[in-house]
Design a protein around this motif. Structure first.
Motif, PDB file in Angstrom:
ATOM      1  N   UNK A   1      21.539  -5.930 -40.455  1.00 15.04           N
ATOM      2  CA  UNK A   1      20.318  -6.435 -41.086  1.00 15.04           C
ATOM      3  C   UNK A   1      19.876  -7.711 -40.415  1.00 15.04           C
ATOM      4  N   UNK A   2      18.707  -8.221 -40.832  1.00 15.40           N
ATOM      5  CA  UNK A   2      18.131  -9.423 -40.246  1.00 15.40           C
ATOM      6  C   UNK A   2      18.421 -10.636 -41.112  1.00 15.40           C
ATOM      7  N   UNK A   3      18.297 -11.803 -40.496  1.00 16.40           N
ATOM      8  CA  UNK A   3      18.373 -13.059 -41.234  1.00 16.40           C
ATOM      9  C   UNK A   3      17.041 -13.265 -41.952  1.00 16.40           C
ATOM     10  N   UNK A   4      17.111 -13.448 -43.269  1.00  9.67           N
ATOM     11  CA  UNK A   4      15.894 -13.563 -44.063  1.00  9.67           C
ATOM     12  C   UNK A   4      16.130 -14.581 -45.172  1.00  9.67           C
ATOM     13  N   UNK A   5      15.174 -15.509 -45.321  1.00  6.17           N
ATOM     14  CA  UNK A   5      15.343 -16.535 -46.345  1.00  6.17           C
ATOM     15  C   UNK A   5      13.982 -17.038 -46.816  1.00  6.17           C
ATOM     16  N   UNK A   6      14.014 -17.730 -47.958  1.00 11.27           N
ATOM     17  CA  UNK A   6      12.811 -18.320 -48.543  1.00 11.27           C
ATOM     18  C   UNK A   6      12.988 -19.830 -48.585  1.00 11.27           C
ATOM     19  N   UNK A   7      11.989 -20.541 -48.092  1.00 11.15           N
ATOM     20  CA  UNK A   7      11.983 -22.007 -48.143  1.00 11.15           C
ATOM     21  C   UNK A   7      10.894 -22.444 -49.114  1.00 11.15           C
ATOM     22  N   UNK A   8      11.259 -23.332 -50.035  1.00 16.45           N
ATOM     23  CA  UNK A   8      10.289 -23.873 -50.993  1.00 16.45           C
ATOM     24  C   UNK A   8       9.762 -25.199 -50.450  1.00 16.45           C
ATOM     25  N   UNK A   9       8.488 -25.216 -50.066  1.00 13.31           N
ATOM     26  CA  UNK A   9       7.869 -26.427 -49.536  1.00 13.31           C
ATOM     27  C   UNK A   9       7.315 -27.274 -50.679  1.00 13.31           C
ATOM     28  N   UNK A  10       7.484 -28.568 -50.559  1.00 14.96           N
ATOM     29  CA  UNK A  10       6.893 -29.492 -51.541  1.00 14.96           C
ATOM     30  C   UNK A  10       5.448 -29.755 -51.147  1.00 14.96           C
ATOM     31  N   UNK A  11       4.543 -29.427 -52.053  1.00 12.22           N
ATOM     32  CA  UNK A  11       3.109 -29.584 -51.791  1.00 12.22           C
ATOM     33  C   UNK A  11       2.557 -30.644 -52.748  1.00 12.22           C
ATOM     34  N   UNK A  12       1.938 -31.678 -52.176  1.00 15.47           N
ATOM     35  CA  UNK A  12       1.329 -32.754 -52.978  1.00 15.47           C
ATOM     36  C   UNK A  12       2.293 -33.311 -54.026  1.00 15.47           C
ATOM     37  N   UNK A  13       3.552 -33.453 -53.640  1.00 13.57           N
ATOM     38  CA  UNK A  13       4.591 -34.145 -54.410  1.00 13.57           C
ATOM     39  C   UNK A  13       5.085 -33.376 -55.638  1.00 13.57           C
ATOM     40  N   UNK A  14       4.226 -32.667 -56.353  1.00  8.66           N
ATOM     41  CA  UNK A  14       4.660 -32.060 -57.619  1.00  8.66           C
ATOM     42  C   UNK A  14       4.479 -30.540 -57.668  1.00  8.66           C
ATOM     43  N   UNK A  15       4.193 -29.916 -56.543  1.00  9.57           N
ATOM     44  CA  UNK A  15       4.032 -28.471 -56.516  1.00  9.57           C
ATOM     45  C   UNK A  15       4.927 -27.871 -55.432  1.00  9.57           C
ATOM     46  N   UNK A  16       5.315 -26.618 -55.629  1.00  9.53           N
ATOM     47  CA  UNK A  16       6.165 -25.913 -54.668  1.00  9.53           C
ATOM     48  C   UNK A  16       5.469 -24.654 -54.163  1.00  9.53           C
TER      49      UNK A  16
ATOM     50  N   UNK B   1       3.154 -26.767 -44.233  1.00 11.73           N
ATOM     51  CA  UNK B   1       3.045 -27.716 -45.339  1.00 11.73           C
ATOM     52  C   UNK B   1       1.760 -28.538 -45.234  1.00 11.73           C
ATOM     53  N   UNK B   2       1.487 -29.021 -44.038  1.00 11.51           N
ATOM     54  CA  UNK B   2       0.269 -29.807 -43.819  1.00 11.51           C
ATOM     55  C   UNK B   2      -0.975 -28.936 -43.986  1.00 11.51           C
ATOM     56  N   UNK B   3      -0.913 -27.691 -43.484  1.00 12.97           N
ATOM     57  CA  UNK B   3      -2.069 -26.802 -43.553  1.00 12.97           C
ATOM     58  C   UNK B   3      -2.399 -26.440 -45.011  1.00 12.97           C
ATOM     59  N   UNK B   4      -1.378 -26.159 -45.816  1.00 10.68           N
ATOM     60  CA  UNK B   4      -1.600 -25.798 -47.216  1.00 10.68           C
ATOM     61  C   UNK B   4      -2.177 -26.983 -47.990  1.00 10.68           C
ATOM     62  N   UNK B   5      -1.648 -28.167 -47.758  1.00  6.33           N
ATOM     63  CA  UNK B   5      -2.158 -29.355 -48.451  1.00  6.33           C
ATOM     64  C   UNK B   5      -3.627 -29.591 -48.105  1.00  6.33           C
ATOM     65  N   UNK B   6      -3.993 -29.352 -46.842  1.00  5.19           N
ATOM     66  CA  UNK B   6      -5.383 -29.515 -46.426  1.00  5.19           C
ATOM     67  C   UNK B   6      -6.281 -28.468 -47.087  1.00  5.19           C
ATOM     68  N   UNK B   7      -5.816 -27.218 -47.141  1.00  7.34           N
ATOM     69  CA  UNK B   7      -6.608 -26.145 -47.753  1.00  7.34           C
ATOM     70  C   UNK B   7      -6.858 -26.411 -49.240  1.00  7.34           C
ATOM     71  N   UNK B   8      -5.879 -26.992 -49.925  1.00  9.80           N
ATOM     72  CA  UNK B   8      -6.043 -27.267 -51.351  1.00  9.80           C
ATOM     73  C   UNK B   8      -7.159 -28.273 -51.613  1.00  9.80           C
ATOM     74  N   UNK B   9      -7.448 -29.105 -50.621  1.00 13.46           N
ATOM     75  CA  UNK B   9      -8.491 -30.125 -50.794  1.00 13.46           C
ATOM     76  C   UNK B   9      -9.891 -29.578 -50.524  1.00 13.46           C
ATOM     77  N   UNK B  10      -9.964 -28.385 -49.926  1.00 18.25           N
ATOM     78  CA  UNK B  10     -11.274 -27.838 -49.547  1.00 18.25           C
ATOM     79  C   UNK B  10     -11.747 -26.838 -50.594  1.00 18.25           C
ATOM     80  N   UNK B  11     -13.047 -26.776 -50.856  1.00 20.45           N
ATOM     81  CA  UNK B  11     -13.565 -25.852 -51.866  1.00 20.45           C
ATOM     82  C   UNK B  11     -13.401 -24.394 -51.434  1.00 20.45           C
ATOM     83  N   UNK B  12     -13.117 -23.533 -52.403  1.00 16.48           N
ATOM     84  CA  UNK B  12     -12.922 -22.106 -52.107  1.00 16.48           C
ATOM     85  C   UNK B  12     -14.173 -21.466 -51.534  1.00 16.48           C
TER      86      UNK B  12
END
Length: 285
Positions: free
Chosen positions: A59-74, A136-147
């Motif tokens: 099998x393959x190596x597979x894992x989940x990483x929880x990134x901290x987004x804006x200090x209080x979100x994962x 992490x940086x890309x997600x934080x930036x996207x959260x600041x932009x309107x949908x």
């Protein structure tokens, strides 16, 4: 497994374990890094320690990483590493986020594909930590932009599904196809996508796939992401009404490995109604 191929596997597996150890020291909080199958690490160490390892890793190596987004979100990021990452293959990365919404998530998916495409042109070294930092940086930036920036207006109603199913055929030319890992991957991808056709290993390497257009293009996107000396599409045949082959198989036209028997190959093409391809593939009249 040939010695050269075995060394490539050893190099990739070793680098994956070293990278995992480094990531575990960075994402060391409770639940920050979760292995989906912890037994894979023991299997990999057994593979590296064996004098004559078994041909196929389980099998393959597979894992989940929880990134901290804006200090209080994962945000969960799922990483799956093919056996030949980082030398020949790319990681599979998935981000499913209720934080972003559908439009932003689709935009992020395209951005990830672009990032991986750029990494393919660089030296084959592990880069999951760089990818996670970028994400992490890309997600934080996207959260600041309107949908609304990412929503595409629907200009016209979707067309009704067509009753006739049109097929597509792709002819691919490679400088060579010798690696058994690549040869197996070609067959695996074609059969997984329900494609028919053939691959001709050796020098040059020839691949023909046919099936539904979406699956044919998915096959091309997948295999071109592997490391090739040279690979290109020679001819695309859209809107085909029938297939020229019943299955996808590997065809050998050589008595000595790597040397194409041109006469046999041309007879094979002509027998399937593709004699015209000898001109486009080899410049023969």
């Amino acid at each position: 497994m040939a010695e050269e191929e075995l060394q490539t596997y050893r190099r990739c597996i070793g680098q994956q374990l070293e990278e995992l150890e480094m990531l575990s020291s960075i994402y060391c909080g409770p639940g920050e890094l979760q292995m989906l199958d912890a037994g894979v690490v023991a299997d990999f160490n057994e593979f590296l320690g064996a004098a004559t390892p078994r041909n196929i890793l389980p099998s393959h190596l597979e894992y989940i990483v929880k990134l901290s987004i804006n200090a209080n979100q994962r945000q969960d990021v799922r990483i799956e590493l093919p056996h030949l990452y980082p030398v020949l293959e790319q990681p599979r990365v998935s981000v499913h986020s209720p934080l972003l919404g559908k439009a932003k998530e689709q935009h992020l998916k395209i951005e990830i594909e672009g990032y991986l495409s750029e990494r393919r042109e660089e030296e084959p070294e592990p880069y999951i930590f760089q990818l996670l930092s970028w994400l992490q940086e890309k997600i934080e930036t996207l959260l600041q932009r309107p949908a609304s920036e990412f929503e595409q207006p629907q200009l016209k109603p979707p067309e009704p599904p067509q009753t006739a199913t049109h097929l597509e055929r792709l002819w691919i030319y490679s400088h060579h196809i010798k690696s058994s890992a690549k040869r197996q991957e070609l067959i695996r991808q074609a059969r997984q996508l329900d494609l028919t056709g053939f691959s001709r290993p050796g020098k040059p390497g020839i691949i023909c796939v046919e099936g539904l257009a979406e699956q044919v293009q998915q096959f091309w996107r997948t295999i071109k992401s592997l490391r090739w000396q040279k690979i290109s599409v020679v001819r695309t045949e859209p809107r085909q009404r029938r297939r020229g082959f019943d299955t996808f198989t590997e065809q050998l036209f050589n008595e000595e490995e790597g040397i194409m028997n041109m006469g046999q190959f041309i007879k094979f093409l002509e027998a399937h109604g593709f004699g015209y391809m000898k001109s486009e593939l080899f410049g023969l009249a």
